[in-house]
Design an enzyme around this catalytic site. Structure first.
Site, mmCIF file in Angstrom:
data_model
loop_
_atom_site.group_PDB
_atom_site.id
_atom_site.type_symbol
_atom_site.label_atom_id
_atom_site.label_comp_id
_atom_site.label_asym_id
_atom_site.label_seq_id
_atom_site.Cartn_x
_atom_site.Cartn_y
_atom_site.Cartn_z
ATOM 1 N N SER A 18 32.899 1.037 112.610
ATOM 2 C CA SER A 18 32.622 2.419 112.993
ATOM 3 C C SER A 18 31.680 2.368 114.190
ATOM 4 C CB SER A 18 32.034 3.150 111.779
ATOM 5 O OG SER A 18 31.935 4.521 112.030
ATOM 6 N N HIS A 45 36.960 3.804 112.942
ATOM 7 C CA HIS A 45 36.733 5.253 112.879
ATOM 8 C C HIS A 45 36.762 5.765 114.311
ATOM 9 C CE1 HIS A 45 34.318 4.754 108.925
ATOM 10 N NE2 HIS A 45 35.613 4.644 108.742
ATOM 11 N N ASP A 138 31.767 3.262 104.395
ATOM 12 C CA ASP A 138 33.188 2.936 104.300
ATOM 13 C C ASP A 138 33.333 1.412 104.385
ATOM 14 O OD1 ASP A 138 35.879 3.516 104.027
ATOM 15 O OD2 ASP A 138 36.216 3.923 106.149
#
Lengths: 194, 269
Positions: A18, A45, A138
């Site tokens: 991310s 992401h 995540d």
């Protein structure tokens, strides 16, 4: 059977990241030795814009072909697959990709957990899960799933991550096998390329 | 976590007892959906999940709704809607009557988006929008034309990106945290259950939209549904799919011409 042994790679790598992880990939990709003999899938992401600028950006750094995942596409080694914006990427038993636009997971679509869990199901002990920089949690559940199926867990060394939370969460909550800086990640990937 | 053999048992139950055939859905995503309901509804074991499905006809409604993905938004992929405005609606304008089918419309956000496009093109009065889904509960929700007000900022941004120049808030009234769309938009809509797996074609259309439904099917079922659409489209009519769906690998490819990089095809043969 002979053609299967050519197209069916032994190992598969799923990399999730991310905030701060694009910079890592921009360093890792040029360092990869070619041709890649394993399956390589990236879940980042990203903003919900259906453009392919990220694939283009990554493709500038390597001679390995970089492609956004297409629905039902057979997975082949030697290609860098990138999860498309706004879709989860799953993997079917017959080693084809399946896209999914269901609810966001960890506020994210694509979600790293979704791809890691699905890949663990299909690739089992031959899967390596790599978690890079990021500012959320995540990926941790996904790494747990990979571990349950006997795969190998790798995280970026949190001190080298622009956002340390994602690798830190994984290190705290799973049994990570390797904690590596960017150079270490590159050389681990190159050691798979036998 | 459900095993593959357990999943087969459930799918057989759903088909034999209730007529819902999920056997040609894409497995990986279906498995995730089942695991999701299992944990949401806190079943202690597979046996109890299966017992509930075999015996509780009310619960089936919820289960099937959770199995199918009902994520949608208004003017999703705004450039797709821009292509509809600039490339598709002007050619449909020459028709005396316009029939549009939203297949797998879920809670209806895309149907209301289309009604707004038609109204702005001055075509709504001579259009009919058929909106179908296999799930009666999501259709009931679609029919009401009500969405959470919290979504409206995003929807209004999408609307502007799609080429909308009006004040988006003129299309709905806001109350108690919800937005209700004008009755005028819903007047031209017909809602009905239709199962793409088992039901036949029911009309001829000028435009069929089926966005982000085919990704949940296996290749054989994708081909079946595409043929169903082909039977339901007149010559020079349009088919619109989701951003990651394509005709490219289907037997229909030669009969359709893609439009402008967006996922819209025109039937040319």
């Amino acid at each position: 059977m002979a053609e299967n042994s050519i197209t069916t790679a032994k190992k598969a790598v799923v990399i999730g990241g991310s905030t701060g992880s694009i910079d890592v990939l921009l360093q890792v990709l040029p360092a990869l030795s070619t041709p890649l003999t394993y399956v390589f899938i990236i879940v980042l992401h990203r903003r919900n814009t259906a453009d392919s600028t990220l694939a283009h950006l990554l493709s500038l750094k390597t001679i390995i072909p970089v492609r956004e995942v297409e629905d039902k596409e057979p997975i082949k080694p030697g290609i860098i697959y990138l999860a498309p914006a706004d879709y989860h990427v799953l993997i079917e038993r017959d080693r084809t990709f399946a896209l999914d636009d269901s609810e966001k997971v960890n506020y994210s679509r694509p979600s790293i957990d979704v791809t890691f869990e699905s890949a663990a199901d299909v690739f089992g002990p031959s899967l390596i899960g790599v978690l890079l920089s990021g500012a959320n949690a995540d990926g941790t559940a996904g790494l747990k799933a990979i571990k349950r199926k006997g795969g190998l867990l790798v995280t970026q060394l949190p001190e080298t991550a622009q956002a340390a939370m994602m690798p830190q969460q994984a290190i705290l909550n799973t049994q990570v096998d390797y904690i590596l800086d960017i150079e270490g990640i590159s050389s681990l990937l190159n050691n798979l390329n036998l | 976590m459900i095993e593959d053999e357990q999943m087969d048992l459930l799918l057989t139950d759903l088909f034999e007892r209730y007529g819902y055939d999920f056997t040609h859905y894409a497995r990986a995503s279906l498995k995730r959906r089942i695991n999701r309901v299992w944990s949401l509804d806190k079943f202690p074991s597979f046996a109890e999940l299966r017992y509930r499905i075999r015996t509780d006809t009310e619960y089936i409604k919820r289960f099937v709704e959770e199995l199918t993905v009902n994520v949608t938004e208004m003017f999703r992929d705004p450039f797709f809607y821009k292509a509809l405005r600039t490339d598709v609606l002007p050619t449909l304008a020459a028709k005396p009557f316009i029939r549009i089918w939203h297949a797998g419309c879920s809670t209806g956000e895309e149907v209301f988006s289309m009604a707004i496009l038609l109204k702005e093109a001055g075509l709504l009065h001579k259009s009919l929008l058929y909106a179908t889904d296999l799930n009666p509960d999501v259709l009931a929700s679609a029919r009401k034309g009500i969405v959470a007000l919290s979504q409206m900022k995003q929807y209004s941004e999408n609307y502007v990106l799609s080429g909308g120049v009006a004040d988006f808030s003129m299309y709905y009234t806001a109350q108690y945290g919800y937005a209700k769309f004008l009755d005028e938009l819903a007047e031209r809509m017909v809602f009905s259950t239709h199962n793409l797996v088992s039901d036949r074609s029911f009309n001829e259309f000028d435009l069929i939209l089926c966005r982000n439904v085919l990704i949940y099917f296996d290749k054989a079922l994708q081909q079946r549904v595409l043929s169903l659409f082909d039977e339901s489209l007149g010559l020079l009519s349009y088919l619109a799919l989701g951003a990651k769906e394509t005709l490219r690998f289907s037997t229909l490819e030669a009969k359709y011409r893609p439009l402008n990089g967006e996922k819209i095809w025109r039937k040319i043969a």
